[in-house]
Design a protein around this motif. Structure first.
Motif, PDB file in Angstrom:
ATOM      1  N   VAL A 150     -11.519   5.711  -1.748  1.00  0.00           N
ATOM      2  CA  VAL A 150     -11.273   5.498  -0.317  1.00  0.00           C
ATOM      3  C   VAL A 150     -12.440   4.658   0.188  1.00  0.00           C
ATOM      4  O   VAL A 150     -13.599   5.057   0.062  1.00  0.00           O
ATOM      5  N   GLU A 200     -13.481   0.512   6.203  1.00  0.00           N
ATOM      6  CA  GLU A 200     -13.303  -0.895   6.557  1.00  0.00           C
ATOM      7  C   GLU A 200     -14.618  -1.658   6.609  1.00  0.00           C
ATOM      8  O   GLU A 200     -14.684  -2.843   6.257  1.00  0.00           O
ATOM      9  N   GLN A 211      -7.500   3.066  -1.414  1.00  0.00           N
ATOM     10  CA  GLN A 211      -7.032   3.191  -0.032  1.00  0.00           C
ATOM     11  C   GLN A 211      -8.129   2.726   0.917  1.00  0.00           C
ATOM     12  O   GLN A 211      -9.320   2.958   0.672  1.00  0.00           O
ATOM     13  N   VAL A 212      -7.714   2.084   1.987  1.00  0.00           N
ATOM     14  CA  VAL A 212      -8.645   1.610   3.007  1.00  0.00           C
ATOM     15  C   VAL A 212      -8.615   2.568   4.195  1.00  0.00           C
ATOM     16  O   VAL A 212      -7.536   2.934   4.674  1.00  0.00           O
ATOM     17  N   ALA A 219      -6.641   7.703   5.691  1.00  0.00           N
ATOM     18  CA  ALA A 219      -6.634   6.324   5.205  1.00  0.00           C
ATOM     19  C   ALA A 219      -5.225   5.754   5.136  1.00  0.00           C
ATOM     20  O   ALA A 219      -4.228   6.485   5.154  1.00  0.00           O
ATOM     21  N   LEU A 220      -5.147   4.435   5.034  1.00  0.00           N
ATOM     22  CA  LEU A 220      -3.862   3.765   4.843  1.00  0.00           C
ATOM     23  C   LEU A 220      -3.332   4.087   3.443  1.00  0.00           C
ATOM     24  O   LEU A 220      -4.101   4.354   2.520  1.00  0.00           O
ATOM     25  N   GLU A 260      -1.440   3.115  -0.194  1.00  0.00           N
ATOM     26  CA  GLU A 260      -1.814   2.042  -1.119  1.00  0.00           C
ATOM     27  C   GLU A 260      -1.244   0.692  -0.705  1.00  0.00           C
ATOM     28  O   GLU A 260      -1.949  -0.329  -0.710  1.00  0.00           O
ATOM     29  N   ASP A 303      -0.091  -0.363   2.253  1.00  0.00           N
ATOM     30  CA  ASP A 303      -0.685  -0.850   3.496  1.00  0.00           C
ATOM     31  C   ASP A 303      -2.127  -1.287   3.277  1.00  0.00           C
ATOM     32  O   ASP A 303      -2.614  -2.219   3.929  1.00  0.00           O
ATOM     33  N   SER A 304      -2.825  -0.608   2.354  1.00  0.00           N
ATOM     34  CA  SER A 304      -4.203  -0.983   2.035  1.00  0.00           C
ATOM     35  C   SER A 304      -4.237  -2.371   1.396  1.00  0.00           C
ATOM     36  O   SER A 304      -5.115  -3.197   1.697  1.00  0.00           O
ATOM     37  N   ARG A 305      -3.276  -2.646   0.514  1.00  0.00           N
ATOM     38  CA  ARG A 305      -3.203  -3.970  -0.114  1.00  0.00           C
ATOM     39  C   ARG A 305      -2.966  -5.052   0.947  1.00  0.00           C
ATOM     40  O   ARG A 305      -3.612  -6.106   0.916  1.00  0.00           O
TER      41      ARG A 305
END
Length: 271
Positions: free
Chosen positions: A160, A163, A195-196, A254-255, A257, A259-261
């Motif tokens: 994780v 940002e 994850q972001v 977190a977002l 996977e 959405d993180s990409r």
């Protein structure tokens, strides 16, 4: 004002305080006399003797003279200093190399296992105090070598990343583009999950700092925290459980996977 001691004083305080009381008692020196001669309150001397406060050099000097300790009380002074900080980083890397699961949260930097050479070089070269070129290269090779762990298909990796770590420019735009692309590439592996945690998540429990959770082949769990000149590896079940719960909360905030990409791709477009 009455000075209170700390809740869990070091053993050295308690032992020195006991010796102080013993020498005073044998010499027939009252607590009041020692307090008066050393310019401390009676209650403060009592706290020192009970190990709730660190005996000061002034008190030990006066007590040594009044009790005829011939320097034996003063000899305690070096042992009353704070213990030097011992880095647990080598122990952590050894445990990481054998782990069957690695879960990490990073607040301001890309996780070491995911760093590309340009990013790692910029970080290590900017170390304070500075290190020589040979040391820089050795540390870069060590860090990049750790990335081979990601190629173990049966080892699970969960990252994780806050940002801030994705936005802080380390090594310039070119280095950051390579670094963000590395995250996208590694995230395609079946054993790696990235994850972001966006700024929009607001206040979160990860603001206290970065950490890594490890699970050994024997199913033992450890937690690692690293900061400025400090690196601690914890095995206490309660501590590890607390940090495991924090990581679970961070993953929920977190977002996902995919959405993180998309988030990382958008950052690359903005470079």
């Amino acid at each position: 004002m009455l000075m209170r001691g700390i809740a869990n004083p070091p053993v050295s305080w308690r032992y020195c305080g006991d010796q102080l009381k013993s020498w005073r008692t044998i010499a027939g020196v009252s607590r009041e006399d020692l307090a008066k001669e050393s310019n401390y309150g009676v209650e403060t001397i009592k706290s020192m003797e009970q190990g709730r406060r660190k005996p000061t050099r002034r008190v030990l000097e006066v007590a040594d003279q009044m009790c005829g300790a011939q320097g034996l009380l003063l000899a305690a002074c070096p042992y009353l200093q704070p213990e030097p900080v011992v880095s647990r980083a080598p122990e952590f890397m050894a445990a990481e190399a054998e782990a069957i699961a690695v879960h990490g949260f990073e607040l301001v930097l890309i996780p070491g296992l995911l760093q590309v050479e340009d990013y790692a070089r910029a970080l290590i070269s900017g170390h304070c105090p500075p290190v020589d070129d040979e040391t820089v290269q050795r540390l870069i090779e060590l860090r990049l070598g750790r990335a081979e762990l990601l190629n173990k298909p049966k080892v699970l990796f969960n990252f994780v990343i806050y940002e801030a770590a994705l936005r802080i420019s380390v090594g310039g735009p070119d280095a950051m583009e390579k670094q963000l692309q590395r995250l996208l590439d590694v995230g395609q592996q079946r054993n790696v999950f990235i994850q972001v945690l966006p700024f929009s998540a607001g206040i979160h429990p990860g603001l206290d700092g970065s950490f890594t959770l490890l699970e050994s082949p024997e199913r033992e769990r450890m937690a690692y925290e690293e900061g400025h000149a400090v690196a601690d590896l914890h095995g206490d079940p309660e501590k590890v459980s607390d940090m495991t719960n924090v990581f679970a909360m961070l993953r929920m905030r977190a977002l996902n996977e995919e959405d993180s990409r998309r988030f990382i791709c958008k950052l690359m477009e903005d470079l």
